[in-house]
Design a protein around this motif. Structure first.
Motif, PDB file in Angstrom:
ATOM      1  N   THR A 464       0.830  -1.209   0.000  1.00 30.35           N
ATOM      2  CA  THR A 464       0.000   0.000   0.000  1.00 30.35           C
ATOM      3  C   THR A 464       0.863   1.259   0.000  1.00 30.35           C
ATOM      4  N   PHE A 465       0.217   2.409  -0.291  1.00 27.77           N
ATOM      5  CA  PHE A 465       0.908   3.705  -0.171  1.00 27.77           C
ATOM      6  C   PHE A 465       1.473   3.866   1.240  1.00 27.77           C
ATOM      7  N   PHE A 466       0.647   3.558   2.236  1.00 25.80           N
ATOM      8  CA  PHE A 466       1.062   3.758   3.628  1.00 25.80           C
ATOM      9  C   PHE A 466       2.315   2.941   3.943  1.00 25.80           C
ATOM     10  N   ASN A 467       2.320   1.671   3.583  1.00 25.31           N
ATOM     11  CA  ASN A 467       3.459   0.814   3.929  1.00 25.31           C
ATOM     12  C   ASN A 467       4.708   1.172   3.134  1.00 25.31           C
ATOM     13  N   ASN A 468       4.544   1.681   1.921  1.00 25.59           N
ATOM     14  CA  ASN A 468       5.713   2.104   1.153  1.00 25.59           C
ATOM     15  C   ASN A 468       6.341   3.366   1.738  1.00 25.59           C
ATOM     16  N   ILE A 469       5.513   4.310   2.152  1.00 28.98           N
ATOM     17  CA  ILE A 469       6.050   5.556   2.727  1.00 28.98           C
ATOM     18  C   ILE A 469       6.666   5.300   4.096  1.00 28.98           C
ATOM     19  N   SER A 470       6.040   4.427   4.881  1.00 29.64           N
ATOM     20  CA  SER A 470       6.542   4.156   6.236  1.00 29.64           C
ATOM     21  C   SER A 470       7.554   3.019   6.272  1.00 29.64           C
ATOM     22  N   GLY A 472      10.764   2.652   6.143  1.00 25.71           N
ATOM     23  CA  GLY A 472      11.943   2.718   7.003  1.00 25.71           C
ATOM     24  C   GLY A 472      11.654   3.136   8.428  1.00 25.71           C
ATOM     25  N   VAL A 473      10.386   3.327   8.777  1.00 28.84           N
ATOM     26  CA  VAL A 473      10.016   3.783  10.129  1.00 28.84           C
ATOM     27  C   VAL A 473       8.924   2.844  10.653  1.00 28.84           C
ATOM     28  N   ASP A 474       9.269   2.012  11.621  1.00 24.51           N
ATOM     29  CA  ASP A 474       8.353   0.951  12.063  1.00 24.51           C
ATOM     30  C   ASP A 474       7.099   1.473  12.766  1.00 24.51           C
ATOM     31  N   ASP A 475       7.241   2.536  13.539  1.00 28.77           N
ATOM     32  CA  ASP A 475       6.116   2.980  14.374  1.00 28.77           C
ATOM     33  C   ASP A 475       5.484   4.282  13.851  1.00 28.77           C
ATOM     34  N   ALA A 476       5.527   4.490  12.538  1.00 30.38           N
ATOM     35  CA  ALA A 476       4.990   5.729  11.969  1.00 30.38           C
ATOM     36  C   ALA A 476       3.471   5.778  12.120  1.00 30.38           C
ATOM     37  N   ILE A 526      11.429  11.663   3.418  1.00 28.75           N
ATOM     38  CA  ILE A 526      11.012  12.736   4.332  1.00 28.75           C
ATOM     39  C   ILE A 526      10.609  12.158   5.677  1.00 28.75           C
ATOM     40  N   LEU A 527       9.853  11.057   5.661  1.00 27.00           N
ATOM     41  CA  LEU A 527       9.398  10.440   6.909  1.00 27.00           C
ATOM     42  C   LEU A 527      10.574   9.912   7.725  1.00 27.00           C
ATOM     43  N   LYS A 528      11.556   9.366   7.041  1.00 21.06           N
ATOM     44  CA  LYS A 528      12.742   8.868   7.761  1.00 21.06           C
ATOM     45  C   LYS A 528      13.491  10.018   8.418  1.00 21.06           C
ATOM     46  N   ASN A 529      13.422  11.201   7.792  1.00 21.17           N
ATOM     47  CA  ASN A 529      14.033  12.418   8.329  1.00 21.17           C
ATOM     48  C   ASN A 529      15.524  12.255   8.591  1.00 21.17           C
TER      49      ASN A 529
END
Length: 611
Positions: A464-470, A472-476, A526-529
Motif C-alpha cells: 500500500t501507499f502507507f506501507n511504502n512511505i513508512s 523505514g520507520v516501524d512505528d509511523a 522525508i518520513l525517515k528524516n
C-alpha cells in the motif's frame, strides 16, 4: 554421504526431539514386525501337521534362557503354548487365536510405523523453511557487489527450484534413512539368529547390490548439477523477458525471444529427461536383483531343509519372509541413494549463496553515532571493480547543511562515490569519514540510519501507499505519513485513489506514473528524516510537469539537510553550494555554477551542450 551428513548437522539439530521420537517408533515398528511374522511358524506347523507341531515338548524355564539357546528356548516354549491350545480348544480355534494375535501385533506395528513417519514430517518441513529463511536473510545481508556478478534469474532459481529439489530429494529421503537402516539391522539380526549359515551365504550378494546402485547414483549427481544450471538459465530468461517486455514488443522480437527460450527450455528438458530415466532404473534394478537373491537363497536353503539340516520347513518359510521383508528397506535405501545426489547438487548451488563471503563486515567493536554534526570527508579515496579503477585519489569535504552536486559523463564514478558513504561498497585505498570517524568503524545500522536515498528509479514494493512511505520507520503514525506525503506533493493523488493510503500500488509501483513513484520515494525519505540525503539523478527520467512537482518536493526535503546530488540535468543543481565534475574517476573541476562557467572547462562544455 559425508556431504549429506554435513547438511543434516547444519539443519537438523533444532528438531532433535522429533528425531529421537522417529528412531524410537522405528525400532518399535521393526520389533513388532519381526514378532508378527513369527506367528507364521506355528500356523504352518498346525496346517501341515509337521513333527514340531505334533510331538509333545517339555516346557523350558525362562531362567535357562541365554544368547546361545535363545532360538531353541523360545521356539520350544511357543510350541508348548500352541500344543496346549490345540489340546484345549482344537486346531481350528487355535488357528483363529493365532490369527487374532497376528492382527493385534500388525495393528501395533502399523501404528508405530505411522508415528515414525508423522514425527519426521516436522523435520522435513522445518529444515526446508530454515533453508529458505537463511537464503533470504543472506540475500538481504550480502553487499550490492555480489549481485552485480550474479543474475537475478539464477538467484530466483536457487530460491525456488533448488530448494524445492532439496525438499523432494534430501528431505523426502529422511524417512528412508532413519527408518530403513533400523529395519535392515533388525531383520538382518533376525536372519542371523534363524540361520547364520544361510545368512552368510546371502550376505555375499548384498555388497554387490549396494556397489552397483552407488555407481549409478554418482553418475546421477553429475547430471543433476547440469540440469539445475540449465533451470537457472531458463529462469533468467523469464526474468529478462518480464523486465524488457516493452522493448521486445517495440522491436517485434517476440519470435526471436520465443526461439531463445525454446532452446534453453529444450536443453533443460533433455537433461532432466536423462536424469529421470536413470532415476527410474532404481526400482526395476533393485526388484530384479532382489528376486535373483531370493531364488538363490531358496535353492540353497531348500537343500538344507530336504537334507534335514539345522532348519525346518516352517522356519525356512519364516526366514524367506524376513529376507523378502529386508529387500524393501534395501530398495528404499537404494532409492535414497539416487535421490540424495540429486538434492546435493541443488544444495551445492544453494551454498554458493549461503557460504558467500560478505566483505562488508560489522566491526567487532563498532562505534555508535546518534547524529551527524560536522562533515563527511573523502580522504585519498580510490576504488576499483575487479582490476579496473573507477575512482582515483578523491579528496572531498562535505560540510553539514551544504549541498554538493556531482556531474560528469556516465561511468565516471559518481554513483560509486556516493555508494561509499553508506558502505554499499568498501574503498580499496583511503577512507571515508563521518564526523572524523571511518565509516568502517561505525555500526552499519547506525551509519545507514543517518542517510536517506532518492534514486533515479524509484524502488517501491507491491504494497500500500502507507506501507511504502513508512517502509523505514516501524512505528509511523497515519498523521506522520500524511504529512510526509503532503511535503512530497503526493497527498493529492493518493487521496484520489480507490482506497487512499490503503491502495495497493502494484509490483514496483506499476500502477503509478514515473512522477508519482518518485514522489512516494521522496515521501519515504522525508518520513525517515535523515540528516544526510543522497539524490541519484532523482529527476532525470521525468517529464517537465512531473519534474517541477518532484523538484519542488526535493527542495523541501533538502532544507536543513546535508545533500549529495548526482545530476545529468545541470539546471537542477545550479543552486548547489559546490559542484564537483568527475571525469574518468577523478575530480577535474569544482566550484559554484557561475564560477565553473567562467573557467571555460569541462563543466562549461556540458552546460553548452544541454543549452
Amino acid at each position: 554421504m559425508r556431504q549429506f551428513l554435513q547438511v543434516l548437522r547444519r539443519f537438523v539439530p533444532p528438531y532433535k526431539k522429533y528425531l529421537v521420537l522417529t528412531v524410537v517408533f522405528n525400532i518399535l515398528s521393526a520389533i513388532l514386525n519381526i514378532f508378527s511374522f513369527a506367528t507364521i511358524i506355528p500356523l504352518l506347523n498346525i496346517l501341515f501337521q509337521t513333527d514340531s507341531g505334533m510331538r509333545q515338548t517339555e516346557w523350558i524355564p525362562w531362567s535357562e534362557l541365554t544368547l546361545k539357546n535363545i532360538t531353541t528356548v523360545v521356539g520350544n516354549n511357543v510350541d508348548c503354548i500352541v500344543q496346549d491350545l490345540v489340546l484345549s480348544w482344537g486346531a481350528t480355534t487355535t488357528l483363529l487365536i493365532i490369527g487374532l494375535v497376528l492382527a493385534f501385533m500388525t495393528f501395533l506395528k502399523t501404528a508405530a510405523y505411522f508415528l515414525s513417519s508423522a514425527t519426521i514430517i516436522p523435520i522435513r518441513t522445518g529444515v526446508v523453511r530454515d533453508i529458505r529463511n537463511q537464503l533470504y536473510q543472506k540475500i538481504t545481508a550480502l553487499p550490492l557487489g555480489f549481485f552485480s556478478e550474479e543474475r537475478k534469474g539464477d538467484i530466483i532459481a536457487r530460491m525456488s527450484g533448488d530448494v524445492q529439489e532439496i525438499e523432494n530429494s534430501i528431505m523426502a529421503s529422511l524417512d528412508m534413512l532413519f527408518k530403513n537402516p533400523i529395519l535392515i539391522i533388525a531383520y538382518f539380526t533376525t536372519l542371523v539368529v534363524i540361520s547364520w549359515r544361510l545368512t552368510l551365504f546371502t550376505v555375499f550378494f548384498v555388497p554387490l547390490f549396494g556397489w552397483f546402485m552407488g555407481f549409478v547414483g554418482r553418475k546421477l549427481k553429475q547430471k543433476s548439477i547440469k540440469a539445475q544450471s540449465l533451470w537457472s538459465d531458463t529462469m533468467s530468461q523469464v526474468e529478462e523477458t518480464l523486465g524488457g517486455l516493452r522493448i521486445i514488443k517495440a522491436f517485434n522480437a517476440e519470435e526471436k525471444m520465443n526461439r531463445r527460450f525454446d532452446q534453453v527450455n529444450s536443453d533443460y528438458r533433455n537433461n532432466i529427461m536423462r536424469v529421470n530415466i536413470r532415476q527410474q532404473m532404481a526400482h526395476p534394478m533393485s526388484e530384479f536383483l532382489g528376486t535373483v537373491m531370493i531364488v538363490i537363497v531358496l535353492w540353497f536353503g531348500g537343500i538344507q531343509v530336504l537334507n534335514n539340516a539345522s532348519i525346518t520347513g516352517p522356519t525356512f518359510i519364516y526366514y524367506l519372509v524376513i529376507l523378502y521383508s529386508i529387500i524393501n528397506p534395501l530398495k528404499e535405501f537404494s532409492k535414497a541413494s539416487y535421490n540424495i545426489p540429486k538434492g546435493m547438487a541443488s544444495m551445492e548451488r544453494v551454498d554458493k549463496i549461503l557460504m558467500a563471503e560478505n566483505n562488508i563486515k560489522e566491526p567487532e567493536h563498532p562505534k555508535h553515532i546518534a547524529s551527524f554534526e560536522h562533515q563527511i570527508e573523502f580522504r585519498h579515496v580510490s576504488f576499483k571493480y575487479g582490476e579496473q579503477w573507477v575512482l582515483r585519489d578523491i579528496n572531498l569535504v562535505i560540510e553539514k547543511g551544504k549541498t554538493i552536486a556531482l556531474v560528469g559523463q556516465s561511468g565516471g564514478g559518481k554513483s560509486t562515490l556516493v555508494d561509499l558513504i553508506p558502505r554499499y561498497y568498501d574503498v580499496q585505498e583511503g577512507e571515508v569519514l563521518i564526523d572524523g570517524i571511518n565509516v568502517k568503524d561505525l555500526g552499519i545500522h547506525d551509519l545507514r540510519q543517518l542517510i536517506g536515498n532518492v534514486n533515479q528509479e524509484a524502488i517501491l514494493f507491491n504494497d500500500t501507499f502507507f506501507n511504502n512511505i513508512s517502509f523505514g520507520v516501524d512505528d509511523a503514525t497515519r498523521e506522520e505519513v500524511e504529512n510526509a506525503a503532503k511535503i512530497a506533493n503526493a497527498h493529492e493523488f493518493i487521496m484520489a485513489s480507490e482506497n487512499q493510503y490503503d491502495t495497493n500500488i502494484g509490483d514496483r509501483g506499476g500502477r503509478l506514473s514515473g512522477g508519482q513513484r518518485q514522489r512516494i520515494s521522496i515521501a519515504r525519505a522525508i518520513l525517515k528524516n535523515p540528516p544526510i540525503l543522497i539524490l541519484d539523478e532523482a529527476t532525470s527520467a521525468l517529464d517537465t510537469e512531473s519534474e517541477r512537482l518532484v523538484q519542488d518536493a526535493l527542495e523541501r526535503l533538502m532544507k536543513t539537510r546535508t545533500t549529495v546530488a548526482i545530476a545529468h540535468r545541470l539546471s537542477t543543481i545550479k543552486n548547489s553550494d559546490e559542484i564537483c565534475v568527475l571525469h574518468e574517476g577523478v575530480i577535474v573541476e569544482r566550484g559554484t555554477h557561475e564560477g565553473l562557467l567562467q573557467q571555460d572547462g569541462y563543466y562549461k562544455k556540458l552546460h553548452e551542450m544541454q543549452s
